[in-house]
Design a protein around this motif. Structure first.
Motif, short mmCIF file in Angstrom:
data_model
loop_
_atom_site.label_atom_id
_atom_site.label_comp_id
_atom_site.label_asym_id
_atom_site.label_seq_id
_atom_site.Cartn_x
_atom_site.Cartn_y
_atom_site.Cartn_z
N GLY A 312 0.80 -1.22 0.00
CA GLY A 312 0.00 0.00 0.00
C GLY A 312 0.83 1.27 0.00
O GLY A 312 0.29 2.37 0.07
N GLN A 313 2.16 1.13 -0.06
CA GLN A 313 3.03 2.31 -0.05
C GLN A 313 3.25 2.83 -1.47
O GLN A 313 3.27 2.06 -2.43
CB GLN A 313 4.38 1.95 0.59
N GLU A 314 3.45 4.15 -1.56
CA GLU A 314 3.68 4.78 -2.86
C GLU A 314 5.17 4.87 -3.14
O GLU A 314 5.95 5.26 -2.28
CB GLU A 314 3.05 6.18 -2.87
N GLU A 315 5.55 4.51 -4.36
CA GLU A 315 6.97 4.58 -4.74
C GLU A 315 7.08 4.96 -6.21
O GLU A 315 6.24 4.55 -7.03
CB GLU A 315 7.66 3.25 -4.49
N PRO A 316 8.09 5.78 -6.56
CA PRO A 316 8.26 6.13 -7.99
C PRO A 316 8.75 4.93 -8.78
O PRO A 316 9.56 4.14 -8.30
CB PRO A 316 9.31 7.24 -7.95
N CYS A 317 8.24 4.80 -10.02
CA CYS A 317 8.63 3.68 -10.87
C CYS A 317 8.80 4.20 -12.29
O CYS A 317 7.92 4.89 -12.81
CB CYS A 317 7.56 2.59 -10.83
N GLN A 318 9.93 3.89 -12.93
CA GLN A 318 10.14 4.33 -14.31
C GLN A 318 9.12 3.64 -15.20
O GLN A 318 8.80 2.47 -15.03
CB GLN A 318 11.56 4.02 -14.76
N ILE A 319 8.63 4.39 -16.17
CA ILE A 319 7.47 3.91 -16.93
C ILE A 319 7.72 2.62 -17.69
O ILE A 319 6.82 1.83 -17.88
CB ILE A 319 6.95 5.00 -17.89
N TYR A 320 8.96 2.39 -18.15
CA TYR A 320 9.18 1.18 -18.93
C TYR A 320 9.32 -0.06 -18.05
O TYR A 320 9.48 -1.18 -18.55
CB TYR A 320 10.39 1.32 -19.85
N LYS A 321 9.24 0.13 -16.70
CA LYS A 321 9.26 -1.01 -15.79
C LYS A 321 7.86 -1.38 -15.31
O LYS A 321 7.68 -2.31 -14.53
CB LYS A 321 10.15 -0.71 -14.59
N ILE A 322 6.86 -0.64 -15.81
CA ILE A 322 5.48 -0.94 -15.43
C ILE A 322 5.05 -2.25 -16.09
O ILE A 322 5.30 -2.48 -17.27
CB ILE A 322 4.54 0.20 -15.88
#
Length: 795
Positions: A312-322
């Motif tokens: 449930g925690q928010e973390e930045p993720c680079q878009i190509y790793k989605i």
């Protein structure tokens, strides 16, 4: 019986087959029908671009009934939202300017089509239409009826297979076979062997060589004849004209030689010329394919989206790793990078990046949302259906709606060179032919052909695109992602650089924050954090990270006013969070001018959060470098001037500092600079600066762990590379130097080659060998130099 040509398609037919309509002749009812369609819709200027450009429409009744199937339709469509559908169709018949014109005017032929854009190189047309007024099936029948039947293969759409054009490989293989065998059969002639059996069978071997040359002459070299013919027909001289002329002259001269027994002819040189020319073309094609691949692979935008992990925690993720199944958090004004399912109760999305129409579309929980939509209002959560399509985001970024009218001098240089080079070359070749005819008729044709080949400006045409493509790739490797190669030249011309302050020269990750005012209750802190969670502004992101972890509550009404702040309702309480202007208080009422975010609840002022910014590493050194190299630097901020004195102490004295600027004032300021003749680069965060980025000659958006994708910008730079900005600009200037040096090298090669050719010391075969070598030399030259100049960028 005299044959005639159809007015529409140009096909030859007999008088018996002729159909007369509107004082024009047609070969069949189909061509007449197409003309009638164009005539009724006032589109007959289709025939002005090229005579007989059309194709005979085929009978396709029932062929596309499968397009009524919704499951199949959903696989073909690129975009499907409410009534707006977008599809890309492959049209094999696209071949000239008339095709482009008619296919980009489909809205005049069919109601419901809003736009249609042609990609000439890929032979595709991208059509946006209203599904309530028309259907894909009707559109396919329409374009088929005017002679542009699309090629639709569900296998290609499902597996992503691409049709590979191998015609150049086939032509090269046949040219090599002919060249090799002719060389082998010509050895006795080379060594002037006088044995009886050789003399006896010499005519046989010469005619065998003649027949071996025919596939190379008629098939392998056919591309040059077609290109030259089209060039002459359009009254524009291209570089294929002297090549085609040289090949034809050599063939005719060789045939005359063996028919009248003057000699063995030049069939070895002819087939060698075709082989090495095609080899050079293959090298050029592979070079472009390599650059295209590198561009596609390296063009990942340095942006991140907020991912909600299993805890449930928010973390930045680079878009190509989605990945499929991930849960994403999309804030106000953020771009949706992938297709997914909306989890939040409801939202509004702006698909103007995709469709060009800025009408918000309402969505509710469970609805599908498409990549390219911009979130309007509060924060939403969504589940990912597909991983990110980088090529689709690149396509959005390069949408014609967001293109600037930039100077393209490097293109005009190449075009200008070719425009004047070809007529000058033809004049020189014919002049040398006439001159040598009076001296040595045998040598005259040798000289004529060698001049046509050795001076071919292929290397000249390759210089600019390859240099800029290579520089584009190197910059991408260093996390500056430019929209296209033209931006590099525009960057080289920049003389004035305008910086935003918050989120640009300051880091959105580091800041000392202090709340001044009445003590906030835990419940109030929780609600403030819930509200600012919706915003993508750098100050909001800093404040969100600063406030303590707490359970979040639902925000019922949320509105963000650009340049001012947020108004939101939670339960019965209304909050205003932002500048004093949002609270209807004059800016002058502040005693201590620093960057502040004010809080008001139910019209009761609670206090403010004070920010002591952390400026980016290398800021002082960057401005010193720009100042030392005569660049005018300006800081144009929407904040108050509380940190003006500090900035004066760390920046060069001539830096212009301007504060309290609204987004529209920033745009107007840049416009005034441009009217003074300045070439302006705007460096901003891509949020409040969208208008200024679009107005500037070149706009660079600084990206941190926030999705700040903005089609208005020309480049996106990772925030960690901020201190390298001067090196990027300097590298773009060096890129232009490389182009000019390459032009000089190419012209030097042509001058030396012509000197030998005009004096008769250069054979056509040797000219054909060194011509592709010159292209290899140019490519090697620009590759080495671009890497040498690019070393400083990697500091």
């Amino acid at each position: 019986m005299d044959n005639k040509n159809c007015f529409h398609c140009g096909k030859e037919y007999t008088a018996k087959e002729e159909i007369q309509f509107d004082e024009k002749s047609f070969c069949c009812v189909g061509c007449q029908t197409v003309y009638e369609i164009f005539s009724r819709n006032d589109l007959t200027c289709y025939y002005d671009f090229q005579s007989a450009p059309g194709a005979t429409p085929q009978e396709i009744k029932g062929k596309y009934d499968f397009l009524d199937d919704e499951k199949i339709l959903s696989k073909l469509l690129e975009f499907q939202e409410n009534n707006t559908h977008i599809v890309s169709l492959y049209i094999p018949h696209i071949h000239c300017s008339s095709c482009i014109w008619i296919l980009e005017n489909l809205q005049k032929l069919q109601k419901g089509i809003s736009t249609s854009q042609v990609n000439f190189t890929q032979k595709k047309v991208r059509i946006t239409y209203n599904s309530e007024i028309t259907s894909l099936k009707e559109i396919v029948y329409l374009i088929s009826s005017i002679g542009y039947e699309p090629y639709i293969s569900l296998e290609n759409y499902e597996t992503g297979k691409k049709v590979v054009d191998r015609s150049l490989i086939y032509k090269l293989g046949i040219a090599f076979f002919c060249f090799g065998n002719i060389m082998l059969l010509s050895f006795p002639e080379y060594f002037e062997v006088d044995e009886f059996w050789i003399e006896k069978y010499k005519p046989f071997f010469r005619w065998l060589i003649f027949f071996l040359s025919l596939p190379s002459f008629f098939y392998s070299a056919s591309g040059y004849y077609v290109s030259a013919y089209k060039s002459i027909k359009s009254k524009m001289l291209n570089i294929d004209i002297p090549i085609a002329l040289g090949i034809i002259v050599m063939f005719v001269r060789s045939v005359i030689d063996i028919v009248f027994d003057f000699g063995q002819g030049f069939f070895d040189s002819l087939t060698g010329l075709v082989f090495f020319m095609l080899l050079g073309k293959l090298f050029q094609q592979k070079t472009y394919d390599f650059l295209s691949f590198e561009r596609d692979y390296k063009s990942y935008f340095p942006i991140a989206v907020t991912k909600i992990n299993p805890n449930g925690q928010e973390e930045p993720c680079q878009i190509y790793k989605i990945e499929k199944g991930d849960r994403l958090l999309i804030r106000n004004q953020e771009l949706i990078p992938v297709d997914g399912i909306l989890i939040s109760p409801k939202t509004s999305l702006d698909y103007s990046f995709v469709t060009g129409e800025a009408v918000p579309i309402e969505k509710k929980s469970g609805d599908k949302v498409f990549a390219g939509g911009k979130q309007i209002g509060g924060v939403i959560e969504m589940e990912v259906l597909f991983s990110v399509s980088q090529s689709y985001l690149t396509q959005l970024w390069s949408n014609d709606v967001f293109q600037k009218k930039v100077d393209q001098k490097h293109k005009s240089i190449t075009d200008m060179m070719s425009q004047y080079f070809t007529p000058a070359l033809l004049l020189l070749a014919f002049g040398s032919l006439i001159f040598w005819l009076f001296i040595n008729a045998y040598m005259a044709f040798n000289v004529f052909t060698a001049v046509l080949i050795v001076a071919c400006p292929c290397a000249l045409a390759l210089t600019a695109p390859f240099t800029l493509g290579n520089v584009l790739r190197i910059m991408g490797n260093n996390k500056l992602y430019l929209k296209n190669a033209q931006v590099i030249e525009q960057m080289a011309k920049v003389d004035t650089i305008v910086f935003d302050k918050t989120g640009t020269i300051t880091s959105s990750l580091k800041s000392n924050i202090e709340f001044i005012g009445d003590d906030l209750l835990d419940d109030e802190v929780m609600r403030i954090k819930s509200i600012i969670r919706n915003s993508n502004h750098p100050l909001s992101r800093k404040l969100y990270d600063f406030l303590p972890e707490s359970s979040l509550t639902e925000v019922f009404h949320y509105e963000e006013i650009i340049g001012k702040g947020m108004i939101a309702t939670i339960g019965k309480d209304t909050f205003k969070i932002g500048s004093l202007a949002l609270l209807d208080k004059p800016e002058g009422s502040e005693e201590n001018k620093t960057t502040k975010v004010h809080v008001e609840m139910n019209s009761v002022y609670k206090g403010y959060f004070e920010f002591n910014h952390q400026y980016r590493e290398g800021l002082h050194e960057l401005f010193q470098q720009l100042h030392s190299n005569q660049y005018e630097t300006i800081i144009l901020s929407g904040d108050n001037d509380g940190e003006k004195e500090y900035l004066k102490s760390i920046l060069p004295k001539n830096t212009n500092l301007i504060f309290n600027q609204k987004p529209e004032q920033k745009l107007q300021f840049i416009e005034r600079l441009q009217k003074q003749g300045k070439n302006v680069m705007m460096v901003g965060d891509g949020l409040n600066d969208a208008g200024a980025l679009a107005q500037s000659n070149i706009g660079i958006a600084i990206s941190e762990n926030v999705n700040v994708f903005s089609p208005a910008c020309d480049g996106i730079m990772d925030a960690t590379q901020f201190q390298k900005l001067f090196h990027f600009i300097h590298y773009s200037k060096n890129a232009m130097k490389i182009i000019y040096m390459s032009f000089g090298l190419s012209l030097l090669y042509n001058a030396v080659g012509l000197a030998f050719a005009l004096t008769g010391k250069l054979s056509p075969l040797f000219a054909a060998i060194i011509m592709p070598m010159s292209a290899i030399t140019i490519v090697s030259f620009v590759t080495v130099l671009s890497k040498v100049y690019g070393k400083k960028v990697r500091i």
